[in-house]
Structures are given as C-alpha cells and as structure tokens.
Design an enzyme around this catalytic site. Structure first.
Site, PDB file in Angstrom:
ATOM      1  N   ARG A  21       0.861  -1.178   0.000  1.00  0.00           N
ATOM      2  CA  ARG A  21       0.000   0.000   0.000  1.00  0.00           C
ATOM      3  C   ARG A  21       0.899   1.230   0.000  1.00  0.00           C
ATOM      4  O   ARG A  21       1.927   1.252   0.698  1.00  0.00           O
ATOM      5  CB  ARG A  21      -0.897   0.040   1.250  1.00  0.00           C
ATOM      6  CG  ARG A  21      -2.023  -0.981   1.268  1.00  0.00           C
ATOM      7  CD  ARG A  21      -3.104  -0.671   0.243  1.00  0.00           C
ATOM      8  NE  ARG A  21      -4.197  -1.619   0.298  1.00  0.00           N
ATOM      9  CZ  ARG A  21      -4.290  -2.728  -0.458  1.00  0.00           C
ATOM     10  NH1 ARG A  21      -3.346  -3.019  -1.322  1.00  0.00           N
ATOM     11  NH2 ARG A  21      -5.338  -3.521  -0.358  1.00  0.00           N
ATOM     12  N   GLU A  55      -4.421   7.140  -4.795  1.00  0.00           N
ATOM     13  CA  GLU A  55      -4.724   6.414  -6.036  1.00  0.00           C
ATOM     14  C   GLU A  55      -6.110   6.789  -6.537  1.00  0.00           C
ATOM     15  O   GLU A  55      -7.028   6.885  -5.721  1.00  0.00           O
ATOM     16  CB  GLU A  55      -4.639   4.905  -5.796  1.00  0.00           C
ATOM     17  CG  GLU A  55      -3.215   4.469  -5.485  1.00  0.00           C
ATOM     18  CD  GLU A  55      -3.074   2.975  -5.191  1.00  0.00           C
ATOM     19  OE1 GLU A  55      -4.057   2.240  -5.296  1.00  0.00           O
ATOM     20  OE2 GLU A  55      -1.958   2.567  -4.851  1.00  0.00           O
ATOM     21  N   HIS A  94      -1.441  -0.179  -9.672  1.00  0.00           N
ATOM     22  CA  HIS A  94      -1.978  -1.129  -8.675  1.00  0.00           C
ATOM     23  C   HIS A  94      -2.529  -2.388  -9.365  1.00  0.00           C
ATOM     24  O   HIS A  94      -3.715  -2.698  -9.268  1.00  0.00           O
ATOM     25  CB  HIS A  94      -3.075  -0.447  -7.833  1.00  0.00           C
ATOM     26  CG  HIS A  94      -3.323  -1.145  -6.523  1.00  0.00           C
ATOM     27  ND1 HIS A  94      -3.651  -0.498  -5.369  1.00  0.00           N
ATOM     28  CD2 HIS A  94      -3.308  -2.454  -6.198  1.00  0.00           C
ATOM     29  CE1 HIS A  94      -3.832  -1.370  -4.392  1.00  0.00           C
ATOM     30  NE2 HIS A  94      -3.618  -2.573  -4.880  1.00  0.00           N
TER      31      HIS A  94
HETATM   32  C1  8YV Z   1      -6.939  -5.627  -4.931  1.00  0.00           C
HETATM   33  C2  8YV Z   1      -4.958  -5.634  -3.535  1.00  0.00           C
HETATM   34  O1  8YV Z   1      -7.609  -6.565  -5.557  1.00  0.00           O
HETATM   35  O2  8YV Z   1      -5.687  -7.682  -2.657  1.00  0.00           O
HETATM   36  C3  8YV Z   1      -5.280  -6.557  -2.416  1.00  0.00           C
HETATM   37  O3  8YV Z   1      -5.127  -6.145  -1.259  1.00  0.00           O
HETATM   38  O4  8YV Z   1      -4.320  -4.684  -3.377  1.00  0.00           O
HETATM   39  C4  8YV Z   1      -5.467  -5.928  -4.888  1.00  0.00           C
HETATM   40  O5  8YV Z   1      -5.170  -7.226  -5.182  1.00  0.00           O
HETATM   41  C5  8YV Z   1      -7.177  -4.246  -5.397  1.00  0.00           C
HETATM   42  O6  8YV Z   1      -7.615  -3.559  -4.288  1.00  0.00           O
HETATM   43  C6  8YV Z   1      -8.139  -4.093  -6.553  1.00  0.00           C
HETATM   44  O7  8YV Z   1      -9.352  -4.721  -6.342  1.00  0.00           O
END
Ligand code: 8YV
Length: 325
Positions: free
Chosen positions: A237, A266, A285
């Site tokens: 993140r 984002e 992302h």
């Molecule tokens: C998400 C992610 O799918 O799984 C997570 O925590 O960061 C990604 O794989 C993303 O938030 C988009 O949906």
C-alpha cells in the site's frame, strides 16, 4: 424471500450466477459520483456487500442498518473499520492466498524491469533509437546473486522468496512481526532487524499490510540506511511509505531506483514527481490483476458472502471472534 446483496465491482458472470442462486443481487460494475446516491439507497436494506476499495466506516455503516457481512475482493482490508464492524456484529472477509503467486510475479516483474530499465529501453526502441551499440549509460544492474530484503514475510513475501531463491540465486533477508520457519528452511531466508535489512539489501521489497503500525513505516531514516545502489519495491500500500521521503531519496541519489505498484493517493496525481523520474517504474496497482486470479478472488469473496448469509463460517473471515447478531 432471497436476501439482498450489493455487488459494487465488475465481476465475472459466473460469480454473479453463484451469488444469485441464494441472493437477490443489486449490481454496480463500479461506484462513482453518479451512481453513489443510488448505491446508498440500495444499502438501506442490503444484508451483504461485495467489492473492493470502498471505505466501510461508521458513516457508511450508519446507512446500512441491515448489513450482516462485508466481503472484500482483496487481501488487504485497510478500507474496513474492523472495530466498528465488530461492534455492530457485522462479519468482514478478505481474499488471502489465492493471489500470492500472481502478486509475486508482479513483484519480480518490477524488480527486473527497474533493475534492467526495461520501460525506458522499450521507449527508446519504439522511438527508433536502437543505436548500433548500446551505450554504457543505458546499462542496468544485475538481479541474480544479489541480496533481496523482504519486509513482511507472509504468503506473498514467501512466494517472492521462492522465486528469488530458486530462480535468481538471491540471498534473502527478511523482517517480520514473527519468524517464518518455512521461508527460512525452504528458501534460506535469514531473519534480521529492519536496520540490518535496509543496510545490506540490494533490493528492498515492502509487503506489509497497511495498519496504524505500518503507516509510513519506510521514511527518511529508512531510506538513509539503504545502499546508494538499492532498488526499492512497493507492491503493498502506498501509505506504508512516506512518499515525500521516497521522492527525496530518489532525487538526491540516496537510493538508485524504485518500482511502484501503489501510491499514497490512487489514482496517482499526474503531477506527482515520481511520474517524471526516469528511475521509477510505475504501475497502476495491478499486483493481482490477471483474469485467472481476479476470478479466484471474486469467487472466494462470493463464497464468503453466501456462507456468511446462510449461517455458515465464511472461509476467510477476518473478525471471527465477534458475536454475529
Ligand atoms: C486488490 C490488492 O484486488 O488484494 C489486495 O489487497 O491490493 C489488490 O489485489 C485491489 O484492491 C483491486 O481490487
């Protein structure tokens, strides 16, 4: 009567079909300012919601009096106020494990493309600037036989360690809340302090979830510890990193380059200085974004939703010590 649920992210028809066997589905392919009022209206009598990225906090929950379960299509759940959900007896679920290998592939891609400057060179070739002999100024850095430091050795970290150890002969250092015996035994990973990891690693890869404890975990002090040749990779993140400190570290040559799949804000602002730096490889992302894995994630989220609403235990329930009302 079927229970009403809201799916607020585009999912495969097979996922909708599965949910519709037991629930009435209100479907939004995505949420935006246009359809948000309609979403809030539907939320008033919805028992479950499924999607990703939506901030589920007190103010949203106040508008969802019938809610029993919130199903993230993501492993991360920093969008959920778990205290608030638990106090209200609402279950929360995520989608761990099914994305580990795919996110690890993305991380290796970032490591390789940043070290070998692939996006820059791609642009050169496409602009007709092949040249007869690649000038030294376009050379990259080796990845194989280098030291990879992994901060956060969970399922994704282990999948990265496996690739780096078996595929690239890399030495693995890691820092984590607890020791990961499997990664130590299978991939020769060595546990060390954060400071030692930062000082010794050629590639520093941050893989921790975002929590109040990990917010801005990597900042000015941490970049100062890193080697001048270090490449920093973030696929967790954006807020785990102090972005201002990262920009400074790259700008001043404190570190060599960065491969980033995530940003503090984002979508990233187009005037973010990171986007104009040649030594930054930026992705939108996409860690888990393959057809196969996103389908698995959505199906796991749907399985959680249906199980939770039928009084069964959702397979990947996060706040499972709550008394469900
Ligand atoms: C998400 C992610 O799918 O799984 C997570 O925590 O960061 C990604 O794989 C993303 O938030 C988009 O949906």
């Amino acid at each position: 009567m079927k229970l009403k649920v809201i799916v607020y992210k585009k999912v495969d028809q097979s996922v909708l079909d599965f949910i519709q066997k037991t629930c009435q589905v209100v479907y939004f392919e995505k949420l935006d300012s246009q359809n948000y009022p309609e979403f809030l209206h539907e939320l008033k009598d919805a028992q479950g919601i499924l999607g990703s990225g939506l901030k589920v906090d007190k103010s949203l929950l106040d508008q969802a009096p019938c809610l029993k379960i919130v199903c993230n299509i993501s492993v991360g759940y920093d969008n959920l106020d778990l205290t608030e959900l638990s106090e209200r007896g609402i279950m929360a679920t995520n989608t761990p494990e099914v994305l580990n290998e795919t996110v690890a592939d993305t991380i290796m891609g970032l490591i390789l493309s940043t070290a070998r400057r692939m996006p820059e060179l791609d642009q050169r070739v496409k602009a007709g600037q092949w040249g007869n002999n690649l000038a030294e100024k376009w050379f990259g850095l080796d990845v194989h036989h280098k030291v990879l430091g992994i901060i956060g050795m969970g399922g994704i970290g282990s999948a990265v360690a496996k690739r780096a150890h078996f595929g690239f002969d890399m030495d693995i250092l890691y820092h984590n809340r607890s020791r990961n015996d499997e990664a130590e035994q299978k991939y020769g990973a060595t546990y060390c302090s954060m400071e030692d990891l930062l000082k010794q690693s050629d590639f520093v890869c941050v893989m921790t979830p975002l929590t109040p404890q990990t917010e801005k975990l990597i900042g000015k002090r941490e970049f100062k510890f890193m080697k001048k040749t270090a490449i920093f990779i973030n696929c967790s993140r954006g807020k785990v990193v102090d972005e201002g400190a990262l920009i400074h570290a790259l700008d001043s040559g404190e570190i060599h380059a960065a491969g980033l799949d995530v940003f503090e804000k984002e979508p990233v602002n187009s005037d973010n200085p990171l986007l104009s730096m040649k030594n930054v490889v930026a992705l939108p992302h996409i860690g888990s974004a393959t057809y196969e894995t996103r389908l698995k994630m959505a199906m796991l989220a749907a399985t959680n939703l249906v199980a939770g609403l039928q009084g069964e235990i959702p397979p990947t329930w996060i706040n499972n010590r709550i008394q469900v009302k």
